[in-house]
Design a protein around this motif. Structure first.
Motif, PDB file in Angstrom:
ATOM      1  N   GLY A  38       0.965  -1.250   0.072  1.00 46.42           N
ATOM      2  CA  GLY A  38       0.164  -0.052   0.001  1.00 46.42           C
ATOM      3  C   GLY A  38       0.946   1.326  -0.015  1.00 46.42           C
ATOM      4  N   LEU A  39       1.822   1.205   0.817  1.00 48.34           N
ATOM      5  CA  LEU A  39       2.881   2.352   0.927  1.00 48.34           C
ATOM      6  C   LEU A  39       3.403   2.718  -0.834  1.00 48.34           C
ATOM      7  CD1 LEU A  39       4.388   4.588   2.581  1.00 48.34           C
ATOM      8  CD2 LEU A  39       5.842   2.916   3.140  1.00 48.34           C
ATOM      9  N   ALA A  40       3.883   1.508  -1.144  1.00 48.88           N
ATOM     10  CA  ALA A  40       4.470   1.738  -2.428  1.00 48.88           C
ATOM     11  C   ALA A  40       3.635   2.052  -3.571  1.00 48.88           C
ATOM     12  CB  ALA A  40       4.969   0.176  -2.948  1.00 48.88           C
ATOM     13  N   GLY A  41       2.255   1.739  -3.485  1.00 49.77           N
ATOM     14  CA  GLY A  41       1.476   2.389  -4.411  1.00 49.77           C
ATOM     15  C   GLY A  41       1.326   3.863  -4.004  1.00 49.77           C
ATOM     16  N   THR A  42       1.091   4.116  -2.849  1.00 54.38           N
ATOM     17  CA  THR A  42       0.956   5.817  -2.565  1.00 54.38           C
ATOM     18  C   THR A  42       2.083   6.573  -3.040  1.00 54.38           C
ATOM     19  OG1 THR A  42      -0.317   5.336  -0.591  1.00 54.38           O
ATOM     20  CG2 THR A  42       0.375   7.450  -0.747  1.00 54.38           C
ATOM     21  N   THR A  43       3.265   5.783  -2.850  1.00 57.21           N
ATOM     22  CA  THR A  43       4.361   6.579  -3.242  1.00 57.21           C
ATOM     23  C   THR A  43       4.655   6.509  -4.728  1.00 57.21           C
ATOM     24  OG1 THR A  43       5.702   5.680  -1.366  1.00 57.21           O
ATOM     25  CG2 THR A  43       7.094   6.459  -3.126  1.00 57.21           C
ATOM     26  N   ALA A  44       4.126   5.527  -5.438  1.00 55.59           N
ATOM     27  CA  ALA A  44       4.105   5.708  -7.100  1.00 55.59           C
ATOM     28  C   ALA A  44       3.304   6.990  -7.346  1.00 55.59           C
ATOM     29  CB  ALA A  44       3.583   4.275  -7.391  1.00 55.59           C
ATOM     30  N   GLY A  45       1.964   6.836  -6.822  1.00 54.30           N
ATOM     31  CA  GLY A  45       1.174   8.021  -7.210  1.00 54.30           C
ATOM     32  C   GLY A  45       1.751   9.521  -7.234  1.00 54.30           C
ATOM     33  N   GLY A  46       2.384   9.573  -5.874  1.00 57.90           N
ATOM     34  CA  GLY A  46       3.040  10.614  -5.739  1.00 57.90           C
ATOM     35  C   GLY A  46       4.217  10.974  -6.576  1.00 57.90           C
ATOM     36  N   LEU A  47       5.165  10.125  -6.930  1.00 52.09           N
ATOM     37  CA  LEU A  47       6.150   9.969  -7.865  1.00 52.09           C
ATOM     38  C   LEU A  47       5.699  10.381  -9.181  1.00 52.09           C
ATOM     39  CD1 LEU A  47       8.520   7.149  -6.780  1.00 52.09           C
ATOM     40  CD2 LEU A  47       8.872   9.669  -6.670  1.00 52.09           C
ATOM     41  N   GLY A  48       4.458   9.944  -9.589  1.00 56.29           N
ATOM     42  CA  GLY A  48       3.658  10.100 -10.885  1.00 56.29           C
ATOM     43  C   GLY A  48       3.473  11.408 -11.165  1.00 56.29           C
ATOM     44  N   GLY A  49       2.660  12.220 -10.059  1.00 53.00           N
ATOM     45  CA  GLY A  49       2.622  13.575  -9.962  1.00 53.00           C
ATOM     46  C   GLY A  49       3.811  14.514 -10.374  1.00 53.00           C
ATOM     47  N   LEU A  50       4.961  13.991  -9.694  1.00 55.64           N
ATOM     48  CA  LEU A  50       6.276  14.645  -9.728  1.00 55.64           C
ATOM     49  C   LEU A  50       6.715  14.570 -11.237  1.00 55.64           C
ATOM     50  CD1 LEU A  50       7.969  13.929  -6.417  1.00 55.64           C
ATOM     51  CD2 LEU A  50       6.916  16.185  -6.991  1.00 55.64           C
ATOM     52  N   VAL A  51       6.550  13.424 -11.729  1.00 57.28           N
ATOM     53  CA  VAL A  51       7.052  13.023 -13.140  1.00 57.28           C
ATOM     54  C   VAL A  51       6.395  13.947 -14.059  1.00 57.28           C
ATOM     55  CG1 VAL A  51       7.093  11.439 -15.141  1.00 57.28           C
ATOM     56  CG2 VAL A  51       7.838  10.794 -12.716  1.00 57.28           C
ATOM     57  N   GLN A  52       4.940  14.099 -14.009  1.00 55.48           N
ATOM     58  CA  GLN A  52       4.249  15.065 -14.787  1.00 55.48           C
ATOM     59  C   GLN A  52       4.551  16.418 -14.868  1.00 55.48           C
ATOM     60  OE1 GLN A  52      -0.110  14.220 -14.492  1.00 55.48           O
ATOM     61  NE2 GLN A  52       0.367  12.403 -13.341  1.00 55.48           N
ATOM     62  N   ARG A  53       4.890  16.820 -13.621  1.00 55.79           N
ATOM     63  CA  ARG A  53       5.381  18.187 -13.371  1.00 55.79           C
ATOM     64  C   ARG A  53       6.545  18.501 -14.083  1.00 55.79           C
ATOM     65  NH1 ARG A  53       2.239  17.984  -8.392  1.00 55.79           N
ATOM     66  NH2 ARG A  53       4.160  17.286  -7.226  1.00 55.79           N
ATOM     67  N   TRP A  54       7.591  17.457 -13.806  1.00 58.70           N
ATOM     68  CA  TRP A  54       8.968  17.572 -14.395  1.00 58.70           C
ATOM     69  C   TRP A  54       8.723  17.540 -15.803  1.00 58.70           C
ATOM     70  CZ3 TRP A  54      13.891  18.670 -13.037  1.00 58.70           C
ATOM     71  CH2 TRP A  54      14.903  18.176 -13.845  1.00 58.70           C
ATOM     72  N   CYS A  55       7.999  16.733 -16.506  1.00 56.04           N
ATOM     73  CA  CYS A  55       7.886  16.731 -18.043  1.00 56.04           C
ATOM     74  C   CYS A  55       7.153  17.966 -18.506  1.00 56.04           C
ATOM     75  CB  CYS A  55       7.040  15.523 -18.461  1.00 56.04           C
ATOM     76  SG  CYS A  55       7.908  13.906 -18.137  1.00 56.04           S
ATOM     77  N   LEU A  56       6.498  18.600 -17.761  1.00 55.08           N
ATOM     78  CA  LEU A  56       5.655  19.977 -18.446  1.00 55.08           C
ATOM     79  C   LEU A  56       6.423  21.163 -17.986  1.00 55.08           C
ATOM     80  CD1 LEU A  56       2.083  18.954 -17.639  1.00 55.08           C
ATOM     81  CD2 LEU A  56       3.361  18.621 -19.822  1.00 55.08           C
ATOM     82  N   ARG A  57       7.742  21.239 -17.183  1.00 54.42           N
ATOM     83  CA  ARG A  57       8.469  22.296 -16.853  1.00 54.42           C
ATOM     84  C   ARG A  57       8.780  23.018 -18.105  1.00 54.42           C
ATOM     85  NH1 ARG A  57      12.103  18.233 -17.487  1.00 54.42           N
ATOM     86  NH2 ARG A  57      14.196  18.763 -18.074  1.00 54.42           N
TER      87      ARG A  57
END
Length: 273
Positions: A78-97
């Motif tokens: 469960g913690l890994a899933g939550t972390t993956a979601g958070g990292l996914g949001g960071l990846v999206q922002r990083w790609c749109l910088r």
């Protein structure tokens, strides 16, 4: 009411299992395998089987340890899933910088997307439009930027000002494909988050790095596809409903929107006067 809540619980439970628990359990299994095998015994199946046999005998003689182990595994998944979601949001922002880490050095290089686009236009004898050339670090960032550029060039208005108002005018049938593609875009970002998490066991077990590379490449492909689809749908919605939006605001746009009409609508939406 009870039936509705039960159905919601079933749907949330199914989504939690498929989107978080199962991928999390797979990651935990890879982490366990990495800790047992290491780099030197990357494909030591006998070593892994022996470790599983030892764990099975211990859990048989001490059932309480099995319960604790299962609880820890579920919590870790469960913690890994939550972390993956958070990292996914960071990846999206990083790609749109909109800024390059290299300070623009990469953009000016002969191998950059911008330089290659200019060279392709010159070979084709086409006119180079500076606003349409790549300007951001990633393809995703440039495709998102082009929504604003293309709408401004066609209608002389800001897409960022038009979109939230126009969204309120869209019927449910028109919203559904846009909502669907945005959901798939977010899921692709989460998949990238899972790929980053697989780099962790890769420190101990090099095959995990191959898994991470495959997941990240798949995520990038899906991010590109869904961003392209979203951009097309957003521009299509503006093409079809911009005049309806203007009419709701008391303006009438002609067949061809001129600079004066576009600026009037832009000023009205931007509360400029």
């Amino acid at each position: 009411m009870t039936g509705f809540l039960t159905e919601v619980g079933k749907r949330l439970g199914t989504r939690w299992v498929t989107a978080i628990l199962l991928p999390g359990l797979l990651l935990v299994a890879v982490v366990v395998a990495a800790s047992v095998l290491g780099h030197e015994h990357a494909f030591g199946y006998a070593r892994l089987a022996a470790a599983a046999d030892r764990a099975g005998r211990e859990f048989t003689t001490r059932p309480a340890r099995l319960a604790v182990f299962a609880a820890v595994v579920l919590a870790a998944a469960g913690l890994a899933g939550t972390t993956a979601g958070g990292l996914g949001g960071l990846v999206q922002r990083w790609c749109l910088r909109d800024r390059f880490v290299t300070g623009g050095l990469l953009r000016r290089s002969r191998w950059s997307r911008r330089s290659r686009a200019v060279a392709a236009a010159e070979r084709a004898g086409a006119t180079v439009v500076p606003a349409y050339l790549p300007q951001r670090p990633t393809w995703l960032g440039d495709r998102a930027r082009l929504i604003e550029v293309r709408v401004r060039a066609q209608y002389y208005v800001s897409a960022s000002l038009v979109w939230p108002r126009l969204w309120l005018l869209l019927e449910e049938d028109a919203r559904r494909p846009i909502t669907d593609v945005r959901t798939r875009y977010a899921e692709a970002g989460t998949l990238a988050g899972w790929g980053l998490l697989y780099l962790v066991p890769g420190v101990l077990w090099w095959p995990a790095l191959l898994i991470a590379a495959g997941v990240l490449l798949t995520a990038w492909s899906r991010l590109r596809a869904t961003m392209a689809e979203f951009a097309e749908l957003a521009e299509a919605a503006i093409d079809l409903r911009l005049r309806d939006l203007a009419a709701k605001l008391g303006l009438t746009l002609g067949t061809e929107v001129g600079p004066a009409e576009g600026r009037t609508l832009d000023d009205l939406l931007g509360k400029a006067g």
